[in-house]
Design a protein around this motif. Structure first.
Motif: not given
Length: 139
Positions: A3, A5-15
């Motif tokens: 979860q 990691e998924l959250q981190q990926q989402r933040v990275q994708h958003a950035k």
């Protein structure tokens, strides 16, 4: 942990998408500035063409005015020459009239019959012949 990691990926994708959006906005601004510059260049080129045409028209106008001026001077010269010739003709006509008048007077002074002249012999006769020759030239 997944979860996270998924959250981190989402933040990275958003950035990443936010960065892409910023780049897209900057590209749009640059494109709009280039479009405005292009319009300004087109207007400058159009005005430059108009100015060149105007300058060419002015040069042509000046050339035509020069040619017209030269033509007018030639015309005036021809008219002056024509006037001078007219005066010469009038003077010649007056001179011819005067010579005819003088000739008429000389004819009246000649004796009617050149053979009746007694003294002087051939010399008097010669002068009369010359006088008659002049008369023939002017008649």
């Amino acid at each position: 942990e997944m979860q996270r990691e998924l959250q981190q990926q989402r933040v990275q994708h958003a950035k990443y998408f936010e960065s892409l959006e910023d780049q897209l906005i900057e590209a749009s601004k640059t494109l709009e500035m280039q479009r405005l510059e292009l319009e300004a260049l087109r207007a400058t080129v159009k005005k430059d063409k108009e100015n060149r045409i105007l300058v060419q028209d002015q040069k042509l106008q000046i050339q035509l005015e020069k040619e017209a001026s030269v033509f007018e001077m030639k015309l005036l010269a021809v008219q002056a020459s024509e006037t001078a010739m007219h005066h010469e003709v009038q003077n010649a006509q007056r001179e011819v009239a005067l010579l005819r008048s003088e000739l008429s007077v000389l004819k009246q002074q000649l004796p009617q019959s050149p053979r009746t002249q007694g003294s002087g012999g051939g010399e008097g006769h010669t002068h009369q012949a010359k006088g008659l020759g002049l008369a023939a030239d002017f008649e």
